[in-house]
Design an enzyme around this catalytic site. Structure first.
Site, PDB file in Angstrom:
ATOM      1  N   ASN A  10       8.653   2.833  -1.857  1.00  0.00           N
ATOM      2  CA  ASN A  10       7.466   2.223  -1.704  1.00  0.00           C
ATOM      3  C   ASN A  10       7.556   1.580  -0.164  1.00  0.00           C
ATOM      4  O   ASN A  10       8.305   0.550   0.083  1.00  0.00           O
ATOM      5  CB  ASN A  10       7.483   1.134  -2.857  1.00  0.00           C
ATOM      6  CG  ASN A  10       6.471   0.150  -2.540  1.00  0.00           C
ATOM      7  OD1 ASN A  10       5.307   0.121  -1.715  1.00  0.00           O
ATOM      8  ND2 ASN A  10       6.588  -1.129  -3.275  1.00  0.00           N
ATOM      9  N   LYS A  12       5.523  -0.385   1.206  1.00  0.00           N
ATOM     10  CA  LYS A  12       4.556  -1.554   1.429  1.00  0.00           C
ATOM     11  C   LYS A  12       3.762  -1.558   2.830  1.00  0.00           C
ATOM     12  O   LYS A  12       3.344  -0.480   3.001  1.00  0.00           O
ATOM     13  CB  LYS A  12       5.730  -2.864   1.326  1.00  0.00           C
ATOM     14  CG  LYS A  12       6.418  -2.819   0.144  1.00  0.00           C
ATOM     15  CD  LYS A  12       7.406  -3.942  -0.029  1.00  0.00           C
ATOM     16  CE  LYS A  12       8.288  -3.655  -1.326  1.00  0.00           C
ATOM     17  NZ  LYS A  12       8.938  -4.759  -1.666  1.00  0.00           N
ATOM     18  N   HIS A  96       2.281  -4.099  -9.155  1.00  0.00           N
ATOM     19  CA  HIS A  96       3.474  -4.439  -8.344  1.00  0.00           C
ATOM     20  C   HIS A  96       3.605  -6.123  -8.083  1.00  0.00           C
ATOM     21  O   HIS A  96       2.701  -6.766  -8.167  1.00  0.00           O
ATOM     22  CB  HIS A  96       3.521  -3.770  -6.963  1.00  0.00           C
ATOM     23  CG  HIS A  96       4.765  -4.028  -6.155  1.00  0.00           C
ATOM     24  ND1 HIS A  96       5.135  -5.139  -5.758  1.00  0.00           N
ATOM     25  CD2 HIS A  96       5.944  -3.083  -6.354  1.00  0.00           C
ATOM     26  CE1 HIS A  96       6.382  -5.190  -4.971  1.00  0.00           C
ATOM     27  NE2 HIS A  96       6.737  -3.845  -5.353  1.00  0.00           N
ATOM     28  N   GLU A  98       4.111  -7.827  -5.877  1.00  0.00           N
ATOM     29  CA  GLU A  98       3.508  -8.282  -4.795  1.00  0.00           C
ATOM     30  C   GLU A  98       2.115  -8.470  -4.970  1.00  0.00           C
ATOM     31  O   GLU A  98       1.226  -9.510  -4.412  1.00  0.00           O
ATOM     32  CB  GLU A  98       3.945  -7.876  -3.527  1.00  0.00           C
ATOM     33  CG  GLU A  98       5.383  -8.131  -3.076  1.00  0.00           C
ATOM     34  CD  GLU A  98       6.252  -6.994  -2.454  1.00  0.00           C
ATOM     35  OE1 GLU A  98       5.469  -5.917  -1.713  1.00  0.00           O
ATOM     36  OE2 GLU A  98       7.384  -6.941  -2.386  1.00  0.00           O
ATOM     37  N   GLU A 168      11.071  -4.008 -12.315  1.00  0.00           N
ATOM     38  CA  GLU A 168      11.442  -4.841 -11.223  1.00  0.00           C
ATOM     39  C   GLU A 168      11.442  -6.447 -11.171  1.00  0.00           C
ATOM     40  O   GLU A 168      10.416  -6.786 -11.190  1.00  0.00           O
ATOM     41  CB  GLU A 168      10.476  -4.245 -10.175  1.00  0.00           C
ATOM     42  CG  GLU A 168      10.062  -3.036  -9.726  1.00  0.00           C
ATOM     43  CD  GLU A 168       9.670  -2.710  -8.366  1.00  0.00           C
ATOM     44  OE1 GLU A 168      10.512  -2.059  -7.420  1.00  0.00           O
ATOM     45  OE2 GLU A 168       8.614  -3.194  -7.870  1.00  0.00           O
ATOM     46  N   GLY A 174      13.560  -7.287  -2.502  1.00  0.00           N
ATOM     47  CA  GLY A 174      13.781  -7.510  -1.053  1.00  0.00           C
ATOM     48  C   GLY A 174      14.564  -8.696  -0.856  1.00  0.00           C
ATOM     49  O   GLY A 174      14.617  -9.254   0.076  1.00  0.00           O
ATOM     50  N   SER A 214      16.015  -4.077  -4.635  1.00  0.00           N
ATOM     51  CA  SER A 214      17.321  -4.095  -3.670  1.00  0.00           C
ATOM     52  C   SER A 214      18.085  -2.610  -3.927  1.00  0.00           C
ATOM     53  O   SER A 214      19.159  -2.933  -3.893  1.00  0.00           O
ATOM     54  CB  SER A 214      18.110  -5.406  -3.586  1.00  0.00           C
ATOM     55  OG  SER A 214      17.336  -6.193  -3.193  1.00  0.00           O
TER      56      SER A 214
HETATM   57  P1  PGA Z   1      13.110  -3.703  -2.503  1.00  0.00           P
HETATM   58  O1  PGA Z   1      11.460  -3.641  -3.059  1.00  0.00           O
HETATM   59  O2  PGA Z   1      14.016  -2.161  -2.766  1.00  0.00           O
HETATM   60  O3  PGA Z   1      13.062  -3.655  -0.875  1.00  0.00           O
HETATM   61  O4  PGA Z   1      13.743  -4.541  -3.018  1.00  0.00           O
HETATM   62  C1  PGA Z   1      11.457  -2.762  -4.051  1.00  0.00           C
HETATM   63  C2  PGA Z   1       9.878  -2.652  -4.475  1.00  0.00           C
HETATM   64  O5  PGA Z   1       9.116  -3.856  -4.327  1.00  0.00           O
HETATM   65  O6  PGA Z   1       9.556  -1.753  -5.086  1.00  0.00           O
END
Ligand code: PGA
Length: 261
Positions: A10, A12, A96, A98, A168, A174, A214
């Protein structure tokens, strides 16, 4: 039952179409054989068309990070399911964290997007997960129940296998703080039990449930070795073609990983 692994990147709000092309060229040149897992790239909207063209002859799937649930209309800034399909998309993320926390997508909105995806032959990846505060207050399971009840409302068991769930934990996204393999396994087993109760054992057993938060080349193998974890949704570590290829190589190195399903 053995479920086919899904490794999804992903991106983003990263990469222009030109940068997307550079990634794809370098990734395709470097990635080793991956016949026993599905690989999915989820670029931003402006890179989808180019990614779709560049990957049309490959086995790499394309997905979008979000979409509107309507087919067309006066929705400035929005993208319809049909537009995604026309760019070559096979998957779309819904809910998601976010989208939920920054853009305010409610369970109801997530549910409408999920239905619209299925109607347009896009496979939705329903993202669920608790915040740190919710985990510390012992609310992880009730938060997930609400997100599953809301997100999967009105879904027929017959189409369940077309849906992927991504667990998640918001505190792991992140942040560099990955859930331990045991923590991720425990929550994903809880999700599978919930699916079994609300649908059926075979339907729950056939569904793919990913872990995200992560994930890196160093930790992916121990996460995927857990019995209920069927893949990974990767943000930061998917932006570099070598690191993403290393994650796929780690998945392929698991027992049975070199045998096509
Ligand atoms: P990340 O993001 O691997 O940077 O933690 C995962 C995601 O938001 O799908």
């Amino acid at each position: 039952m053995k479920r086919r692994l899904l490794i999804a990147g992903n991106w983003k709000m990263h990469k222009t179409p030109q940068e997307t092309q550079q990634f794809i060229e370098s990734f395709l040149a470097g990635v080793k054989e991956f016949s026993s897992c599905d690989v999915l790239l989820i670029p931003s909207f402006t890179s989808l068309d180019r990614a779709g063209r560049l990957l049309s002859e490959s086995r790499v799937f394309i997905g979008a990070q979000d979409m509107h649930s309507d087919a067309s209309g006066a929705y400035t800034g929005a993208i319809s399911p049909g537009m995604l399909v026309a760019c070559g998309c096979n998957f779309v993320l819904t809910g998601h964290s976010e989208r939920r926390h920054v853009f305010g997508d409610s369970d109801d909105v997530v549910n409408r997007k999920l239905h619209a995806a299925l109607e347009n032959e896009l496979r939705p990846i329903l993202c669920v997960g608790e915040t740190l505060d919710q985990r510390q207050r012992g609310r992880t399971e009730s938060v997930l129940e609400d997100q599953l009840n809301g997100g999967l409302k009105g879904i027929d068991e017959k189409v369940l296998a077309d849906i992927v769930i991504a667990y998640e934990p918001v505190w792991a996204i992140g942040t560099g703080k990955t859930a331990t393999p045991e923590q991720a396994q425990a929550v994903i087993a809880f999700i599978r039990d919930w699916l079994e109760t609300h649908f059926s054992k075979p339907a729950a057993g056939a569904m793919r449930i990913l872990y995200g938060g992560s994930v890196t080349p160093a930790n992916v193998r121990s996460l995927l070795a857990q019995p209920d974890i069927d893949g990974a949704l990767i943000g930061g570590a998917s932006l570099d073609p070598d690191s993403f290829a290393q994650i796929i190589a780690a998945a392929m190195s698991l027992p049975g990983g070199d045998a096509p399903c």
